[in-house]
Each structure stands twice: as C-alpha cells, then as structure tokens.
Design an enzyme around this catalytic site. Structure first.
Site, short mmCIF file in Angstrom:
data_model
loop_
_atom_site.label_atom_id
_atom_site.label_comp_id
_atom_site.label_asym_id
_atom_site.label_seq_id
_atom_site.Cartn_x
_atom_site.Cartn_y
_atom_site.Cartn_z
N PHE A 101 0.87 -1.19 0.00
CA PHE A 101 0.00 0.00 0.00
C PHE A 101 0.90 1.23 0.00
O PHE A 101 1.61 1.50 0.96
CB PHE A 101 -0.96 0.05 1.21
N ASP B 280 9.49 2.94 1.78
CA ASP B 280 8.31 3.74 2.10
C ASP B 280 8.08 3.62 3.61
O ASP B 280 7.53 2.63 4.09
CB ASP B 280 7.10 3.24 1.31
N LYS C 185 2.69 11.30 6.92
CA LYS C 185 1.87 11.10 8.13
C LYS C 185 2.38 11.89 9.35
O LYS C 185 2.11 13.06 9.46
CB LYS C 185 1.74 9.61 8.43
C1 LIG Z 1 3.08 2.99 3.53
C2 LIG Z 1 2.18 4.07 3.01
N1 LIG Z 1 2.56 4.78 1.93
C3 LIG Z 1 1.80 5.77 1.44
C4 LIG Z 1 0.58 6.09 2.00
C5 LIG Z 1 -0.26 7.19 1.42
O1 LIG Z 1 -0.29 8.30 2.24
P1 LIG Z 1 -1.41 9.43 2.04
O2 LIG Z 1 -2.72 8.82 2.49
O3 LIG Z 1 -0.96 10.56 2.92
O4 LIG Z 1 -1.42 9.78 0.59
C6 LIG Z 1 0.15 5.38 3.12
C7 LIG Z 1 -1.16 5.68 3.75
O5 LIG Z 1 -1.72 4.90 4.49
C8 LIG Z 1 0.96 4.34 3.64
O6 LIG Z 1 0.59 3.63 4.70
#
Ligand SMILES: Cc1ncc(COP(=O)(O)O)c(C=O)c1O
Length: 408
Positions: free
Chosen positions: A147, A232, A261
């Site tokens: 994700f 990530d 976040k």
């Molecule tokens: C590992 C990871 N990458 C990217 C994102 C995307 O972040 P955003 O919702 O701020 O676009 C998330 C969101 O849950 C995430 O958990």
C-alpha cells in the site's frame, strides 16, 4: 446578523454526510469533535481512547503542546510563500530531517502519495541520468500486497482489486514480486531496474513484519544490482516501531526514504523524499514541484516533529509500550485472537473469524470506548499514539479481551 446553526447530534451529522460526501470511506459511526493526547471526544461528550492515531499521523498524540505551539507561532508570522520565493523555515527543516535520517537531501511534499509519486519520478530520472537505462525503459520492482497510496500510478502496481478495478489504464514500468522473498526479488531485478520500492513493514496489509534479514538482503541485493532501495516509511517511520525508521532494526540505510503522516504532527499534511545527494540532485528547476510543498507552516511543524524525535523519547516509549502490547496480545492468543504481528507500538491482530469481521470487532470496541480500525477480513490494527500511558494501553487490551469473550 450571523445565524446560529443549532448543534447537530452524531446521528444527524452522519446522516447529513450521506448525500454530499463521496462514499470513498466507510468510517466507524463516531463523530469526533475534540481531542487531546490519546483521547478523543464525540459530539455528545463520550470519550474514546484512540488506538489508531490517524494511521500513525498522530504518533505524538492529538494536539501535542510543542507542536501546537510551533504551529501557532508560525501562523502569527508567515504561512505560505510557494517555492517561487525562499522562506526562512525551510532550510532548518531540511537540514534537521536529513540529519535525523542519516541522508543528505530533502524534497518536501505534502501527502504520502505525493512523496511516493515523487520517489518514483526521482528513481526513474536517476536511472536515465546516472545509471544509463535507455529512455522510457526503467522498471521499478514492488511487493505484492503493498500500500503506497491512491493515485493512478500508485494503484497501477497495487495487487488489491478494490483499489484498481475501474481506474485503468495503468502506468507501465512496475514488476510485482511476493513480499519477504529475496529470491523472487533477485529474479525480477535486471539492468532496467531503477529501484526496489517496499514498505519495511506492510501496514495496510495487516502489519506484516518481514523475516529478520530481509531488509538487509534488499539493501545488499540493490547495491549489487546497481539500483536504488526506496523505503516507504510513511506509516512505519518516525518512532512507531521503536526506532526513528523501521529499517534501523536491521541497521540498513536505504538510498531513498519516503516520509509522511507523523511528519505533519497531526496538524498539517507534510511529506518528504529524503535521499542521498547523488539521487536527489538529478532534479532540475521545473522538473518537479508542488505549490504547498515546504511551506513555512509545514516546515515549522515538521521541524518541531524532528525536534521531538531527536530526543529519542518517543522511540523509547514505542519500545517499552510495545513490550506491554506484545505481552497483552500473547495472553489473548487462543482467547479470540488467532495470531498477531507486532513491532514497537504497532500490531496487526487476527481475530477468530467466528467472532465477527474486523469491522464488527471494531464497532464493538468503539461502543466500549476504544477506537481501532479493521484492515482486511478479521484483522484489526492497533497503533495508539506513542504518548499513550501503560495504564491506558492495558485498559484497551482489557477491553479487547472483554469484547472477544463477548462479555460486553
Ligand atoms: C506505507 C504508506 N505509503 C503511502 C501512504 C499514502 O499516504 P497518504 O494517504 O498521505 O497519501 C500510506 C497511507 O496509508 C501508507 O501507509
């Protein structure tokens, strides 16, 4: 004359959303009106322990005094310039964030998905400019059940049909391999590979912690193959697992780290690509940008977040409280919990499907004053603010025990 809108009940507010809000979420039926620390309060004044913490956007709790103060101070001085001009907050933010992560340069963005998109662009540009991959041939290897966000390019390499169906055509250039499988990764990497992009712990998939050695293996493999390791850390980073970055559990330094976040302190969206100089210096004026990225308010809050993490206090708390979480969950195995995975103050808990779906368990917990959210099937995720106390955490575990024993 200003008209006074009569206060609406939770039920009325939920009903009012229905015709006017896109149905892209299925929230629990709780309407939060205020919050402090690890606690939120609904419209009727009921209090709940927040065991989700905005999917880790609230690692420091709601309205942490130091973060609120930094935001207030900045609001009174300067909020936005765009990158057409310099602002007096951005240099310190970038310097301290780079130092915190052990990397050299920062590309400030806003949301997590934007950081991921930016990381993909930077990796491709690096592949063409530095590695010498022929034009438009760069590939990026990703993991199944990933994700990384919701943009068209990101869902192009999702393996979740709900995220993809109806949103094609998709962006080419991605190869998907099973997570936690170094042999599969090795087989997928070739001379066109710009980067391997993975979550050090897969959050949305249910807090999937890879085997010891996997992250070090990815580091070694990418170094040998001459491609980038892009981690990530948007959900796993910034204290959640007991370290500033989850990759530190294996003493790994990726080439590129994606943050978001908690970087915004639960106040404003702040994300960043943090990388080695050789990688981020491929960008030239006009090739990438964002009106809001690196704005002074975001930089002030982001700097205050970095300052909290520099103390090490939150990483320590995540480790200590994570021990309590793990011990508590161990006692529930066989008593409604069929298994769980955890690292630091973060756990994916598989509830016995006979007791209900993750959603149903989340709703029962909500009625008992504990907020969590399901991921897939019968899995719920626990990720309280790192400011939660041991007693509050134990209280939440006790409530979970009662809910699973159907005593409430
Ligand atoms: C590992 C990871 N990458 C990217 C994102 C995307 O972040 P955003 O919702 O701020 O676009 C998330 C969101 O849950 C995430 O958990």
């Amino acid at each position: 004359m200003t008209s006074v809108v009569p206060a609406r009940t939770s039920a009325e507010l939920i009903g009012a959303e229905e015709p006017v809000l896109a149905h892209n979420y299925h929230p629990l039926p709780v309407v939060v009106a205020r919050a402090e620390g690890a606690w939120v309060e609904d419209v009727e004044g009921r209090r709940y322990l927040d065991m989700l913490a905005g999917y880790s956007a609230l690692n420091f709790g709601h309205r942490h005094p130091a973060l609120i103060e930094a935001a207030h101070r900045q609001l009174d001085r300067l909020t936005l310039t765009s990158r057409a001009f310099h602002n007096d907050r951005l240099a310190e933010f970038a310097e301290r964030l780079a130092a915190l992560t052990g990397l050299d340069m920062v590309l400030p963005m806003n949301t997590g998905a934007e950081a991921v998109e930016s990381g993909i662009k930077v990796a491709r540009k690096w592949a063409y400019d530095v590695k010498g991959v022929p034009a438009d041939r760069a590939t990026i290897v990703v993991a199944a059940d990933n994700f990384h966000g919701r943009t068209t390019t990101i869902v192009s390499f999702s393996t979740d049909e709900v995220a993809r169906a109806g949103f094609g055509p998709f962006t080419p250039g991605f190869r998907v391999v099973p997570y936690n499988d170094l042999a599969a990764l090795e087989a997928a990497v070739d001379e066109t590979t710009a980067a391997v992009l993975i979550e050090p712990i897969q959050g949305e998939a249910g807090v999937i912690v890879p085997d010891d050695g996997y992250l070090a293996g990815v580091r070694e493999l990418t170094r040998r193959a001459g491609c980038l390791f892009v981690a990530d850390e948007i959900q796993s980073g910034l204290g959640r697992t007991g370290r500033t970055l989850a990759v530190e559990h294996e003493s790994v330094v990726p080439d590129v780290v994606l943050l978001g976040k908690a970087l915004g302190g639960g106040i404003v969206p702040v994300s960043a690509v943090v990388a080695r100089r050789e990688v981020l210096q491929v960008l030239r004026p006009g090739e990438h940008g964002s009106t809001f990225g690196g704005n002074p308010l975001a930089a002030a809050v982001g700097t205050a977040v970095v300052e909290l993490l520099e103390t090490g206090e939150f990483q320590r708390r995540a480790t200590e409280l994570g021990g309590i979480l793990r011990e508590g969950l161990e006692t529930l195995v066989g008593k409604g919990v069929v298994g769980f995975r955890s690292r630091g103050l973060w756990a994916g808990v598989d509830v016995d499907p006979a007791l209900g779906t993750g959603r149903e368990v989340s709703e029962r917990l909500m009625r008992e004053g504990v907020l969590v959210k399901d991921t897939h099937g019968s899995t719920i995720r626990l990720a309280p603010p790192l400011t939660v106390t041991a007693e509050e955490l134990q209280g939440a575990l006790h409530t979970l025990e009662k809910v699973l024993a159907r005593q409430v």
